[in-house]
Design an enzyme around this catalytic site. Structure first.
Site, PDB file in Angstrom:
ATOM      1  N   ASN A 184     -20.051  51.614 102.162  1.00 26.82           N
ATOM      2  CA  ASN A 184     -20.984  52.173 103.151  1.00 26.82           C
ATOM      3  C   ASN A 184     -21.496  51.150 104.164  1.00 26.82           C
ATOM      4  O   ASN A 184     -21.847  51.513 105.284  1.00 26.82           O
ATOM      5  CB  ASN A 184     -22.145  52.890 102.457  1.00 26.82           C
ATOM      6  CG  ASN A 184     -22.947  51.984 101.561  1.00 26.82           C
ATOM      7  OD1 ASN A 184     -22.469  50.952 101.095  1.00 26.82           O
ATOM      8  ND2 ASN A 184     -24.182  52.361 101.294  1.00 26.82           N
ATOM      9  N   GLU A 234     -27.343  45.813  92.487  1.00 19.08           N
ATOM     10  CA  GLU A 234     -28.061  46.702  93.397  1.00 19.08           C
ATOM     11  C   GLU A 234     -27.389  48.056  93.255  1.00 19.08           C
ATOM     12  O   GLU A 234     -26.269  48.273  93.727  1.00 19.08           O
ATOM     13  CB  GLU A 234     -27.975  46.183  94.839  1.00 19.08           C
ATOM     14  CG  GLU A 234     -28.960  46.864  95.773  1.00 19.08           C
ATOM     15  CD  GLU A 234     -28.297  47.937  96.611  1.00 19.08           C
ATOM     16  OE1 GLU A 234     -28.521  49.122  96.279  1.00 19.08           O
ATOM     17  OE2 GLU A 234     -27.594  47.617  97.565  1.00 19.08           O
ATOM     18  N   CYS A 284     -27.937  53.687 100.138  1.00 18.56           N
ATOM     19  CA  CYS A 284     -28.628  53.718  98.847  1.00 18.56           C
ATOM     20  C   CYS A 284     -30.132  53.845  98.997  1.00 18.56           C
ATOM     21  O   CYS A 284     -30.807  54.366  98.099  1.00 18.56           O
ATOM     22  CB  CYS A 284     -28.274  52.484  98.034  1.00 18.56           C
ATOM     23  SG  CYS A 284     -28.598  50.934  98.895  1.00 18.56           S
TER      24      CYS A 284
END
Length: 491
Positions: free
Chosen positions: A163, A262, A296
């Site tokens: 992304n 993460e 996210c």
């Protein structure tokens, strides 16, 4: 490697290959390739070399060989290389942005912003590289001295997502190199071209061979297992889903590898009754629609006070419906395609589930006719707490709205998730906003602000959203070991 884009966009693998290993461009050891696709059309961009376990092991050898020279390289020289890479990224913003649009699909505006954000990690950690310090002092009991020093953790291995193909790479590469560590990078199979371009720029900036090794592949488990199974790999950093993160943590535990994770998010966006609704709408568009919602830290659940719900829904819905959708390079487009058909299918299933449970589509844009993995910007109202999208990352341009009247009850609902990456609060009363922010179980909170990410700030989550922090002063600490020396030097 010609960064003008001709070589990177060739319809076949480069003659010398796409695996960047030990400062050389090589084919995969077993000759395998795989296709990279354009999300806007579904057509293949080109075939690219697919690294395997043999390449993974060779990358460790290259990194280990380069490690000693790099850790003893003066911090000022490491800083200069990183700063020169920052300048080169800015100089090549258009080419890099076009690469991101091509393989990721996001709108050019978002891609260019990502390049700027990604480049800043090189500038920030260029400055931090010269600030790594040690300490020297007297033992309180007397008779000897304490020496506390920092040194590089060793060979580092990274796995980055599709992304943010530039920023997620530089957020890891920059602090590792600044700290004196060599790097192994496996970019997402969907978006390897941007990572390869960054490797080319670092080489142009003077980074010695072997310090950055980039292994594109469509067989990630084989490559990553080879890295985590080797005792020479002492640091592992992963950005991706919580489910995959759990599996990688188990593998890393076998060799007690230092990890940074993460992972997934489920960010609440809170609009209080005293909020500036227009500002909240602007912030909601930033928090929801940056990168097409495939982020996210994207706002995933909207809790809007009942007294302002009608106004917020009307204005937010109008803004979402007006979003122009299409190929990322098309003029005026602000929402490109999703990464692939599976992503679109998942988003649709979440919307269908919410509607089946009583939610209502309040606003929706239009997708272009023809090929491509597009989903319209969508606002849902009256979304019940048991809808799947209130518990799963939407990872797309869909905003579920629900209302509240009681602050405590809202906070209980907002915190009722295993994730804790980001949150957002809008209120004119700063004291109230801070009170809510401190009670939200999240590693990062935006107060009257829809954009959170900053290379100078620590990025990371709590609960099952991850371990450790990236960016900020904390970012370089993840790549340093602390050594204490008791020095028998009488006072």
């Amino acid at each position: 490697m010609n960064l003008a884009g001709i070589d990177l966009l060739a319809k076949a693998p480069l003659a010398e290959g796409d695996v960047f290993l030990g400062g050389r461009w090589l084919p995969a050891a077993d000759g395998r390739t795989y296709p990279v696709y354009d999300p806007a059309t579904g057509d293949p961009i080109r075939e690219i070399s697919s690294a395997g376990p043999e390449d993974a092991r060779a990358a460790i050898e290259a990194a280990e060989s380069a490690a000693r020279g790099w850790r003893t390289t003066p911090a000022r020289r490491r800083s200069e290389i990183l700063h020169d890479t920052f300048e080169l990224m800015r100089e090549h913003t258009d080419i890099l942005a076009r690469l991101i649009v091509l393989e990721n699909g996001k709108a050019y505006r978002d891609a260019a912003a990502e390049v700027g954000y990604a480049a800043e990690f090189f500038r920030w950690f260029a400055e931090e590289a010269v600030r790594i310090g040690s300490s020297f002092g007297d033992a309180p009991a007397g008779g000897y001295r304490h020496v506390v020093r920092k040194h590089p953790v060793g060979v580092t291995a990274f796995v980055t997502p599709w992304n943010f193909p530039a920023a997620m790479a530089t957020r890891k590469i920059a602090p590792a190199l600044a700290a004196g560590c060599p790097v192994l990078l496996k970019p997402a199979p969907e978006t390897p071209l941007t990572a390869l371009a960054i490797a080319a720029l670092l080489t142009e900036a003077g980074l010695p061979a072997g310090l950055l090794n980039v292994l594109p592949t469509d067989r990630a488990p084989e490559v990553v297992s080879a890295w985590l199974g080797d005792e020479r790999v002492r640091k592992f950093s992963f950005t991706g889903s919580t489910a995959t993160g759990r599996l990688l943590l188990e593998q890393a535990a076998a060799n007690v590898v230092n990890v940074t994770m993460e992972l997934g998010g489920n960010a609440p966006f809170v609009v209080c009754e005293d909020a500036d609704v227009d500002a909240a709408v602007r912030g909601a568009m930033d928090a929801k629609m940056r990168g097409g919602g495939e982020v996210c830290i994207a706002a995933n659940r909207f809790y809007v006070h009942a007294s302002v719900a009608a106004e917020f829904t009307e204005k937010f819905g109008a803004a979402m419906a007006a979003v122009r959708i299409g190929p990322g390079m098309a003029e005026g487009v602000t929402l490109g395609p999703m990464i692939n058909r599976a992503a679109v299918d998942k988003i649709r299933s979440l919307v269908d589930d919410a509607v089946a449970r009583g939610a209502r589509i309040a606003a929706q844009g239009r997708v272009p006719h023809g090929p491509g993995h597009f989903h319209p910007a969508t606002v849902l109202t009256d979304v019940p707490d048991d809808a799947r999208m209130m518990h799963e990352e939407v990872f797309g341009p869909v905003a579920p709205l629900t209302t509240f009247t009681d602050e405590d009850e809202m906070l209980a609902r907002a915190n009722a998730t295993v994730h804790g990456l980001a949150s957002y609060v809008y209120s004119r009363d700063v004291g109230r906003a801070l009170r809510i922010a401190e009670r939200l179980e999240a590693g990062m909170v935006g107060v009257n602000r829809g954009l959170l990410s900053d290379p100078a700030a620590p990025f990371g989550g709590v609960k099952q959203s991850g371990l450790g922090r990236e960016g900020g002063r904390e970012g370089i600490e993840a790549f340093l070991e602390t050594q204490y020396i008791a020095l028998d030097w009488p006072l």
